[in-house]
Scaffold this motif. Structure first.
Motif, PDB file in Angstrom:
ATOM      1  N   ARG A  92     102.182 -21.476 122.983  1.00  0.00           N
ATOM      2  CA  ARG A  92     101.052 -21.358 122.077  1.00  0.00           C
ATOM      3  C   ARG A  92     101.292 -20.329 120.974  1.00  0.00           C
ATOM      4  O   ARG A  92     100.489 -20.182 120.075  1.00  0.00           O
ATOM      5  CB  ARG A  92      99.760 -21.050 122.832  1.00  0.00           C
ATOM      6  CG  ARG A  92      99.835 -19.946 123.867  1.00  0.00           C
ATOM      7  CD  ARG A  92      98.456 -19.608 124.358  1.00  0.00           C
ATOM      8  NE  ARG A  92      97.698 -18.955 123.313  1.00  0.00           N
ATOM      9  CZ  ARG A  92      97.738 -17.660 123.066  1.00  0.00           C
ATOM     10  NH1 ARG A  92      98.504 -16.878 123.774  1.00  0.00           N
ATOM     11  NH2 ARG A  92      97.004 -17.137 122.094  1.00  0.00           N
ATOM     12  N   GLU A 117      93.009 -20.923 117.396  1.00  0.00           N
ATOM     13  CA  GLU A 117      92.625 -21.013 118.801  1.00  0.00           C
ATOM     14  C   GLU A 117      91.210 -20.472 119.007  1.00  0.00           C
ATOM     15  O   GLU A 117      90.412 -21.058 119.735  1.00  0.00           O
ATOM     16  CB  GLU A 117      93.625 -20.236 119.652  1.00  0.00           C
ATOM     17  CG  GLU A 117      93.525 -20.630 121.114  1.00  0.00           C
ATOM     18  CD  GLU A 117      94.524 -19.884 121.968  1.00  0.00           C
ATOM     19  OE1 GLU A 117      95.637 -19.621 121.476  1.00  0.00           O
ATOM     20  OE2 GLU A 117      94.180 -19.577 123.115  1.00  0.00           O
ATOM     21  N   GLN A 121      87.974 -22.375 120.455  1.00  0.00           N
ATOM     22  CA  GLN A 121      87.215 -21.857 121.600  1.00  0.00           C
ATOM     23  C   GLN A 121      85.728 -21.770 121.272  1.00  0.00           C
ATOM     24  O   GLN A 121      84.873 -22.098 122.087  1.00  0.00           O
ATOM     25  CB  GLN A 121      87.729 -20.464 122.012  1.00  0.00           C
ATOM     26  CG  GLN A 121      89.118 -20.471 122.638  1.00  0.00           C
ATOM     27  CD  GLN A 121      89.236 -21.435 123.789  1.00  0.00           C
ATOM     28  OE1 GLN A 121      88.275 -21.664 124.516  1.00  0.00           O
ATOM     29  NE2 GLN A 121      90.403 -22.055 123.942  1.00  0.00           N
ATOM     30  N   SER A 183      92.270 -27.981 124.585  1.00  0.00           N
ATOM     31  CA  SER A 183      93.351 -27.273 125.273  1.00  0.00           C
ATOM     32  C   SER A 183      94.681 -27.972 125.035  1.00  0.00           C
ATOM     33  O   SER A 183      95.717 -27.320 125.013  1.00  0.00           O
ATOM     34  CB  SER A 183      93.070 -27.123 126.761  1.00  0.00           C
ATOM     35  OG  SER A 183      92.450 -28.256 127.272  1.00  0.00           O
ATOM     36  N   THR A 186      95.874 -26.462 121.769  1.00  0.00           N
ATOM     37  CA  THR A 186      96.312 -25.061 121.814  1.00  0.00           C
ATOM     38  C   THR A 186      97.645 -24.944 122.551  1.00  0.00           C
ATOM     39  O   THR A 186      98.521 -24.240 122.100  1.00  0.00           O
ATOM     40  CB  THR A 186      95.281 -24.134 122.492  1.00  0.00           C
ATOM     41  OG1 THR A 186      94.510 -24.891 123.389  1.00  0.00           O
ATOM     42  CG2 THR A 186      94.408 -23.471 121.485  1.00  0.00           C
ATOM     43  N   ALA A 189      99.625 -23.790 128.060  1.00  0.00           N
ATOM     44  CA  ALA A 189      98.930 -23.390 129.283  1.00  0.00           C
ATOM     45  C   ALA A 189      99.698 -23.847 130.506  1.00  0.00           C
ATOM     46  O   ALA A 189     100.353 -24.885 130.487  1.00  0.00           O
ATOM     47  CB  ALA A 189      97.544 -24.007 129.308  1.00  0.00           C
ATOM     48  N   SER A 191      99.120 -23.757 135.024  1.00  0.00           N
ATOM     49  CA  SER A 191      98.243 -23.346 136.115  1.00  0.00           C
ATOM     50  C   SER A 191      98.912 -23.604 137.445  1.00  0.00           C
ATOM     51  O   SER A 191      99.683 -24.550 137.601  1.00  0.00           O
ATOM     52  CB  SER A 191      96.940 -24.141 136.070  1.00  0.00           C
ATOM     53  OG  SER A 191      96.482 -24.262 134.756  1.00  0.00           O
ATOM     54  N   GLN A 228      95.556 -26.619 131.386  1.00  0.00           N
ATOM     55  CA  GLN A 228      94.621 -25.505 131.475  1.00  0.00           C
ATOM     56  C   GLN A 228      94.017 -25.498 132.867  1.00  0.00           C
ATOM     57  O   GLN A 228      93.769 -26.552 133.442  1.00  0.00           O
ATOM     58  CB  GLN A 228      93.482 -25.691 130.463  1.00  0.00           C
ATOM     59  CG  GLN A 228      93.890 -25.571 129.020  1.00  0.00           C
ATOM     60  CD  GLN A 228      93.942 -24.139 128.547  1.00  0.00           C
ATOM     61  OE1 GLN A 228      93.665 -23.218 129.307  1.00  0.00           O
ATOM     62  NE2 GLN A 228      94.320 -23.952 127.301  1.00  0.00           N
ATOM     63  N   ARG A 229      93.719 -24.295 133.393  1.00  0.00           N
ATOM     64  CA  ARG A 229      93.145 -24.174 134.723  1.00  0.00           C
ATOM     65  C   ARG A 229      91.822 -24.946 134.833  1.00  0.00           C
ATOM     66  O   ARG A 229      91.566 -25.634 135.820  1.00  0.00           O
ATOM     67  CB  ARG A 229      92.940 -22.695 135.037  1.00  0.00           C
ATOM     68  CG  ARG A 229      92.314 -22.419 136.379  1.00  0.00           C
ATOM     69  CD  ARG A 229      93.242 -22.873 137.502  1.00  0.00           C
ATOM     70  NE  ARG A 229      92.556 -22.759 138.772  1.00  0.00           N
ATOM     71  CZ  ARG A 229      92.492 -21.645 139.470  1.00  0.00           C
ATOM     72  NH1 ARG A 229      93.126 -20.579 139.045  1.00  0.00           N
ATOM     73  NH2 ARG A 229      91.820 -21.591 140.591  1.00  0.00           N
ATOM     74  N   GLU A 230      90.981 -24.870 133.787  1.00  0.00           N
ATOM     75  CA  GLU A 230      89.691 -25.574 133.791  1.00  0.00           C
ATOM     76  C   GLU A 230      89.912 -27.074 133.990  1.00  0.00           C
ATOM     77  O   GLU A 230      89.166 -27.721 134.730  1.00  0.00           O
ATOM     78  CB  GLU A 230      88.939 -25.365 132.476  1.00  0.00           C
ATOM     79  CG  GLU A 230      88.249 -24.031 132.333  1.00  0.00           C
ATOM     80  CD  GLU A 230      89.179 -22.937 131.861  1.00  0.00           C
ATOM     81  OE1 GLU A 230      90.418 -23.209 131.782  1.00  0.00           O
ATOM     82  OE2 GLU A 230      88.719 -21.828 131.595  1.00  0.00           O
ATOM     83  N   ASP A 231      90.934 -27.607 133.299  1.00  0.00           N
ATOM     84  CA  ASP A 231      91.162 -29.054 133.356  1.00  0.00           C
ATOM     85  C   ASP A 231      91.789 -29.470 134.683  1.00  0.00           C
ATOM     86  O   ASP A 231      91.445 -30.507 135.243  1.00  0.00           O
ATOM     87  CB  ASP A 231      92.055 -29.485 132.181  1.00  0.00           C
ATOM     88  CG  ASP A 231      91.360 -29.223 130.861  1.00  0.00           C
ATOM     89  OD1 ASP A 231      90.120 -29.285 130.828  1.00  0.00           O
ATOM     90  OD2 ASP A 231      92.039 -28.936 129.866  1.00  0.00           O
ATOM     91  N   TYR A 319      97.345 -34.999 129.114  1.00  0.00           N
ATOM     92  CA  TYR A 319      98.431 -34.053 129.391  1.00  0.00           C
ATOM     93  C   TYR A 319      99.752 -34.782 129.625  1.00  0.00           C
ATOM     94  O   TYR A 319     100.726 -34.182 130.064  1.00  0.00           O
ATOM     95  CB  TYR A 319      98.092 -33.207 130.619  1.00  0.00           C
ATOM     96  CG  TYR A 319      97.145 -32.074 130.322  1.00  0.00           C
ATOM     97  CD1 TYR A 319      97.574 -30.975 129.579  1.00  0.00           C
ATOM     98  CD2 TYR A 319      95.832 -32.093 130.752  1.00  0.00           C
ATOM     99  CE1 TYR A 319      96.721 -29.927 129.292  1.00  0.00           C
ATOM    100  CE2 TYR A 319      94.968 -31.049 130.470  1.00  0.00           C
ATOM    101  CZ  TYR A 319      95.422 -29.972 129.746  1.00  0.00           C
ATOM    102  OH  TYR A 319      94.580 -28.937 129.466  1.00  0.00           O
TER     103      TYR A 319
END
Lengths: 357, 218
Positions: A92, A117, A121, A183, A186, A189, A191, A228-231, A319
């Motif tokens: 990134r 970024e 966000q 994400s 960006t 990421a 995870s 990304q951790r969220e995804d 992804y």
């Protein structure tokens, strides 16, 4: 010695090259003098040239000049490589130190990337606020529908309840999409599968406390995926939640195969396949593809969002991964989620180290 | 059984109060984080329904503070934030259950019952002490199979004593768990409720432990 100025590096390399060339050119010059019978001068030069030290110095000067020049230009190649990794979402920011002529440019680029970024966000936070702000009024509407039902207005109640559920599902779906698209742009990421699975197992055991399900997480500590951790939580959460809903007593999370990353910066790294098994009734083969489509549910009476698996599929594809369903050895459904494996930070490839002299 | 509803949207707060009150619980409402914090720290609740997006102090901060202060009251988070990442965070910060908006009231009530049951170490959904059976799902009490009609206060007294069976419950504690915050509290009325319950369920149903409180045996 580290030379941070590209200009100084190129100047030094040309000086070294020229000096080396000068010394070497003495050899033909001596031969020329011998031919013209200027024995006195030629003798002197001959002795000078015959000294191996002088020849060695001359050759190493030229070699050093060559190496310096190549090293200077290699930083440009490194920069191009890193920009490529940036574009494909593997990093990134542009890392590493560069010659003073290039560094300001790299710094400006990094500032620009940070700004972008932050803007993304903020936009995501606003989209989240919008969705969350709408859900409380929807909750009120749903209760009003309940009142209408108690008052005997069943058709009205059903219509409101149906639309409220549709709206809530649409919000969840598009919010997850917006977050994932952002994400994806960006990038950079990664995870830990183990951390995500452990957290979800803790949460799901609480949420399904009434069912007494055992959840077995068989994932090694060090496996990272590029998401990304969220995804990752959203994908794995939906799969595990389904498994808990349909499973009788046991849900297992494990990894199937970890392909070693192939050599070369441009080739795609291997993928990680996360397998979720349950011991429920499973889904008949002809329905498996259908439940991955938007808005389709295997059992319309089941609680929860019919978009759950569609969200998983869309996120995985974003992804560069995939999701598949098949029969589980435990008797129920097996969900196979493949995601690109993230290169470990502990083992940088040779291309990752910035080149300096 | 006494419940605190923390929700800043008045319409939803009112709906929750009506439905939960209708299911036989005493209900208090808080509209912001500060008020919720004050009530949880000063009153006795059997469960808290907590919204996360609150004015003053947000819900997750409240929850973490309560858990840090060793307040173990069961908390059901009721929120619009439905992503799995947020759910894991909510549970890790100390929530006992997590329901996302929009929700079905029956689901919230069912989860509330389960929460209170598990917090009191009751494995089964219905409570039985001797010949008396209490079903929290239907807010119904039966004695030897026949339904017993109870007022809402009598139901709360019996429900609290049965959730805490075999333990002597002091009168003060009983009062704390059957009245909402703004209700008139009078220890004499508890004696009246106990007397009426004995009349309906049999003289031996509730034991008075002199100077300590009341007890229902298994």
């Amino acid at each position: 010695m580290r030379l941070h100025s590209l200009r100084a590096r190129l100047l030094l390399s040309s000086v070294l090259w020229t000096v080396g060339l000068l010394f070497v050119s003495v050899v033909p010059f001596t031969l020329l003098l011998e031919q013209q019978s200027r024995q006195h001068v030629a003798m002197l030069l001959h002795r000078f040239v015959q000294s191996p030290v002088v020849i060695a110095i001359a050759v190493s000067c030229m070699a050093a000049g060559l190496v310096l020049a190549r090293g200077g230009l290699a930083t440009v190649d490194t920069l191009r490589l890193r920009l490529n990794r940036l574009r494909t979402g593997r990093e990134r920011r542009v890392d590493g130190s560069y010659p003073v002529e290039l560094q300001p440019l790299v710094d400006d680029l990094n500032t620009l990337l940070d700004h972008r970024e932050q803007a993304i966000q903020r936009a995501i936070a606003r989209a989240g606020d919008l969705a969350h702000g709408l859900k409380t009024p929807l909750a009120i509407l749903a209760q009003e529908a309940q009142h209408a039902r108690s008052a005997g207005q069943h058709e009205l109640a059903d219509a409101i309840a149906h639309q409220v559920e549709r709206m809530a599902r649409q919000m969840d779906y598009h919010l997850a999409q917006a977050r994932a698209v952002a994400s994806g742009t960006t990038g950079g990421a990664q995870s830990s599968v183990k951390e995500s699975a452990d957290g979800l197992a803790r949460a799901l055991l609480r949420l399904h406390a009434a069912q007494r399900i055992t959840m077995d997480v068989q994932v090694p500590d060090d496996v990272m995926v590029r998401a990304q951790r969220e995804d990752l939580d959203e994908m794995l959460g939906n799969l595990l939640d389904n498994a808990c809903k349909w499973g009788r007593a046991t849900v297992v999370v494990r990894l199937d195969a970890i392909d070693a990353p192939e050599d070369g910066p441009a080739s795609p790294p291997g993928s990680v396949t996360i397998v979720v098994d349950d011991d429920g009734d499973g889904i008949v083969p002809h329905l498996r593809e259908a439940v991955l489509q938007r808005g389709v549910r295997a059992d319309q009476a089941a609680p929860g969002s019919g978009l759950g698996l569609a969200i998983v599929r869309d996120l995985a594809e974003l992804y560069g991964g995939s999701i598949g369903l098949c029969a589980s050895p435990l008797g129920g459904l097996q969900a196979r989620l493949s995601l690109p494996r993230a290169e470990s930070h502990a083992r940088p490839t040779p291309e990752d180290t910035p080149r300096t002299a | 059984m006494r419940i605190l509803v923390v929700e800043d949207e008045p319409a939803l707060s009112h709906q929750l109060e009506q439905s939960i009150g209708g299911a036989g619980y005493a209900v208090d409402c808080a509209a912001d984080g500060d008020q919720a914090d004050f009530l949880v720290r000063t009153e006795s609740y059997d469960a808290v329904i907590l919204d996360l997006g609150l004015p003053c102090v947000d819900g997750l901060t409240l929850l973490r503070n309560w858990r840090d202060a060793a307040l173990t009251v069961p908390v059901l988070v009721l929120t619009a934030r439905g992503s799995w990442h947020e759910r894991v965070k909510g549970i890790d910060d100390g929530a006992d259950d997590y329901v996302t908006k929009p929700f079905q009231m029956e689901e919230v009530l069912a989860r509330l019952r389960g929460l209170i049951r598990r917090a009191n170490g009751q494995p089964r959904p219905t409570l039985t002490c001797g010949s008396v059976t209490l079903d929290p799902r239907l807010a119904r009490v039966t004695r030897d199979g026949g339904t017993v009609k109870l007022t809402s206060h009598e139901f709360r007294v019996l429900s609290y004593l049965m959730h805490n069976h075999d333990r002597v419950v002091p009168q003060r504690e009983l009062i704390d768990h059957i009245y909402a915050h703004d209700a008139d509290r009078d220890s004499n009325t508890v004696e009246v409720f106990i007397a009426r319950l004995r009349r309906k369920l049999g003289a031996g149903a509730i034991e008075t432990v002199r100077g300590l409180g009341y007890r229902i045996g298994a």
